[in-house]
Motif scaffolding. Structure first.
Motif, PDB file in Angstrom:
ATOM      1  N   PHE A  69      15.974   6.859   0.330  1.00 27.75           N
ATOM      2  CA  PHE A  69      14.832   6.279  -0.371  1.00 27.75           C
ATOM      3  C   PHE A  69      14.698   4.802  -0.005  1.00 27.75           C
ATOM      4  CE2 PHE A  69      16.409   9.756  -3.105  1.00 27.75           C
ATOM      5  CZ  PHE A  69      15.323  10.604  -2.966  1.00 27.75           C
ATOM      6  N   THR A  70      14.248   4.586   1.216  1.00 31.65           N
ATOM      7  CA  THR A  70      14.087   3.236   1.735  1.00 31.65           C
ATOM      8  C   THR A  70      12.603   2.892   1.821  1.00 31.65           C
ATOM      9  OG1 THR A  70      14.036   4.034   4.020  1.00 31.65           O
ATOM     10  CG2 THR A  70      16.206   3.467   3.098  1.00 31.65           C
ATOM     11  N   HIS A  71      12.339   1.642   2.127  1.00 32.39           N
ATOM     12  CA  HIS A  71      10.963   1.165   2.287  1.00 32.39           C
ATOM     13  C   HIS A  71      10.237   2.004   3.347  1.00 32.39           C
ATOM     14  CE1 HIS A  71       8.031  -2.068   1.645  1.00 32.39           C
ATOM     15  NE2 HIS A  71       7.776  -2.006   2.939  1.00 32.39           N
ATOM     16  N   ALA A  72      10.907   2.242   4.475  1.00 34.90           N
ATOM     17  CA  ALA A  72      10.288   2.989   5.573  1.00 34.90           C
ATOM     18  C   ALA A  72      10.021   4.441   5.181  1.00 34.90           C
ATOM     19  CB  ALA A  72      11.196   2.937   6.805  1.00 34.90           C
ATOM     20  N   TYR A  73      10.934   5.021   4.400  1.00 30.19           N
ATOM     21  CA  TYR A  73      10.762   6.421   3.994  1.00 30.19           C
ATOM     22  C   TYR A  73       9.553   6.561   3.068  1.00 30.19           C
ATOM     23  CZ  TYR A  73      12.069  11.138   2.505  1.00 30.19           C
ATOM     24  OH  TYR A  73      12.076  12.486   2.261  1.00 30.19           O
ATOM     25  N   TYR A  74       9.382   5.618   2.166  1.00 28.00           N
ATOM     26  CA  TYR A  74       8.230   5.654   1.274  1.00 28.00           C
ATOM     27  C   TYR A  74       6.930   5.563   2.069  1.00 28.00           C
ATOM     28  CZ  TYR A  74      10.961   5.175  -3.042  1.00 28.00           C
ATOM     29  OH  TYR A  74      11.810   5.391  -4.096  1.00 28.00           O
ATOM     30  N   LEU A  75       6.911   4.694   3.078  1.00 29.68           N
ATOM     31  CA  LEU A  75       5.726   4.579   3.922  1.00 29.68           C
ATOM     32  C   LEU A  75       5.460   5.868   4.694  1.00 29.68           C
ATOM     33  CD1 LEU A  75       5.918   0.968   5.433  1.00 29.68           C
ATOM     34  CD2 LEU A  75       4.081   1.902   4.018  1.00 29.68           C
ATOM     35  N   ASP A  76       6.535   6.529   5.140  1.00 28.26           N
ATOM     36  CA  ASP A  76       6.386   7.794   5.857  1.00 28.26           C
ATOM     37  C   ASP A  76       5.768   8.872   4.969  1.00 28.26           C
ATOM     38  OD1 ASP A  76       7.304   6.911   8.274  1.00 28.26           O
ATOM     39  OD2 ASP A  76       9.301   7.796   8.112  1.00 28.26           O
ATOM     40  N   ASN A 236      10.465  10.086  -8.725  1.00 24.22           N
ATOM     41  CA  ASN A 236       9.414   9.085  -8.575  1.00 24.22           C
ATOM     42  C   ASN A 236       8.581   9.366  -7.330  1.00 24.22           C
ATOM     43  OD1 ASN A 236       9.056   5.769  -7.508  1.00 24.22           O
ATOM     44  ND2 ASN A 236       8.119   6.531  -9.375  1.00 24.22           N
ATOM     45  N   LEU A 237       9.245   9.810  -6.267  1.00 22.49           N
ATOM     46  CA  LEU A 237       8.530  10.117  -5.031  1.00 22.49           C
ATOM     47  C   LEU A 237       7.626  11.331  -5.209  1.00 22.49           C
ATOM     48  CD1 LEU A 237       8.254   9.005  -2.222  1.00 22.49           C
ATOM     49  CD2 LEU A 237      10.196  10.383  -1.508  1.00 22.49           C
ATOM     50  N   TYR A 238       8.107  12.337  -5.929  1.00 20.75           N
ATOM     51  CA  TYR A 238       7.267  13.512  -6.204  1.00 20.75           C
ATOM     52  C   TYR A 238       6.080  13.139  -7.101  1.00 20.75           C
ATOM     53  CZ  TYR A 238      10.517  16.805  -4.046  1.00 20.75           C
ATOM     54  OH  TYR A 238      11.286  17.502  -3.145  1.00 20.75           O
ATOM     55  N   HIS A 269      11.257  -0.439  -3.657  1.00 23.93           N
ATOM     56  CA  HIS A 269      10.915  -0.076  -2.283  1.00 23.93           C
ATOM     57  C   HIS A 269       9.416   0.131  -2.100  1.00 23.93           C
ATOM     58  CE1 HIS A 269      15.125   0.338  -1.412  1.00 23.93           C
ATOM     59  NE2 HIS A 269      15.289   1.275  -2.318  1.00 23.93           N
ATOM     60  N   ARG A 270       8.623  -0.216  -3.084  1.00 20.85           N
ATOM     61  CA  ARG A 270       7.184   0.024  -2.989  1.00 20.85           C
ATOM     62  C   ARG A 270       6.549  -0.872  -1.922  1.00 20.85           C
ATOM     63  NH1 ARG A 270       4.055  -2.053  -7.912  1.00 20.85           N
ATOM     64  NH2 ARG A 270       5.088  -0.339  -9.012  1.00 20.85           N
ATOM     65  N   PRO A 271       5.852  -0.286  -0.939  1.00 23.28           N
ATOM     66  CA  PRO A 271       5.175  -1.123   0.055  1.00 23.28           C
ATOM     67  C   PRO A 271       3.989  -1.847  -0.580  1.00 23.28           C
ATOM     68  CG  PRO A 271       4.628   1.184   0.378  1.00 23.28           C
ATOM     69  CD  PRO A 271       5.690   1.146  -0.688  1.00 23.28           C
TER      70      PRO A 271
END
Length: 283
Positions: A69-76, A236-238, A269-271
């Protein structure tokens, strides 16, 4: 890395303080006490939890030293949702049928190998895209279905944390069990009158209590908390995916629909708005 540092700090503080107080490390090496405490804890864990939870705990515990659960993963994730929604808006919902039926062969999904490694998330996204493509469900009905599934998913994701918490709470008690057994051995040896042996038995009994308490509050308690944090981040991601898809079903443009999802994400990690905008434009 922070978790590894934390474990090192626990060991260094406890053992360092013991040695500086003129304690001898060999006195703490009591394999039979470890067998009593560890075996009892494992047996209790197996009794209390189904096999599926046991495997979940093992798998997630091994992943606690890193996080996806990183910044890049959230963007992906938001980028994937944007691309699939954008295609459906430009070419119609039927155009994404091949993508959602076989995500591994999809040109869109194949751009996100880290997400493809999570079949549960892929299934979640594709199932709701299928429902949306049917065109027979109003946005509020879709949101209600999301909420019901997310509620059961939350319970499932929290099982590993609850299971480890139960063992963490029990470990001090198992330490006392080991100590009591050590005292029983000590009392049985009183007739021999060997002061050195009696002292060794008492020391071993106290080490049992020490190990149970240290394992509970120094390792298993923090592990349970880490598993709980991991479950919250995954949920949170779901929730973000849900917000984006419901917004799209309500007629919101894809670029704005993913903004709904971005707003749901935890701030760690929110962009930013501009980062997400540049990311989706670049795709």
């Amino acid at each position: 890395m922070a978790k590894i540092i934390g474990i090192i700090v626990v060991f260094a503080s406890v053992l360092g303080g013991f040695v500086l107080s003129h304690g001898k490390i060999p006195a703490l090496l009591q394999p039979f006490e470890v067998m009593i405490i560890g075996g009892a804890a494992l047996g209790a864990f197996l009794q209390a939890n189904p096999g599926s939870t046991t495997m979940q705990v093992l798998k997630k515990s091994l992943k606690m030293f890193g996080t996806r659960f990183t910044h890049a993963y959230y963007l992906d994730v938001l980028g994937l949702v944007y691309e699939i929604l954008n295609k459906s808006r430009r070419e119609g919902m039927m155009s994404i049928e091949a993508d959602i039926e076989d995500a591994n062969a999809s040109p869109i999904f194949s751009k996100y190998p880290t997400i493809l490694k999570d079949p549960k998330m892929i299934e979640f996204i594709c199932d709701y895209l299928r429902i949306m493509s049917s065109g027979n469900m109003a946005p509020h009905e879709l949101e209600g279905l999301f909420d019901m599934e997310l509620m059961s998913m939350k319970e499932e994701l929290e099982h590993p944390s609850h299971a480890v918490t139960g063992i963490s709470d029990a470990l001090p008690g198992f330490g006392i069990v080991a100590a009591v057994l050590g005292i029983v051995v000590t009392m049985a040896s009183l007739g021999d009158g060997d002061k050195a042996a009696i002292g060794g038995h008492v020391g071993a009994a106290l080490v049992g209590t020490f190990l149970g308490i240290l394992a509970a509050y120094g390792f298993f308690g923090p592990l349970a908390t880490a598993l709980a944090h991991d479950a919250k981040e995954e949920m949170n991601l779901y929730e973000a995916i849900k917000a984006s898809l419901v917004a799209s079903a309500s007629g919101v443009a894809p670029s704005l629909a993913v903004e709904f999802g971005r707003k749901v994400l935890f701030s760690a990690h929110r962009p930013s708005f501009s980062e997400l905008e540049q990311s989706v434009r670049g795709r």
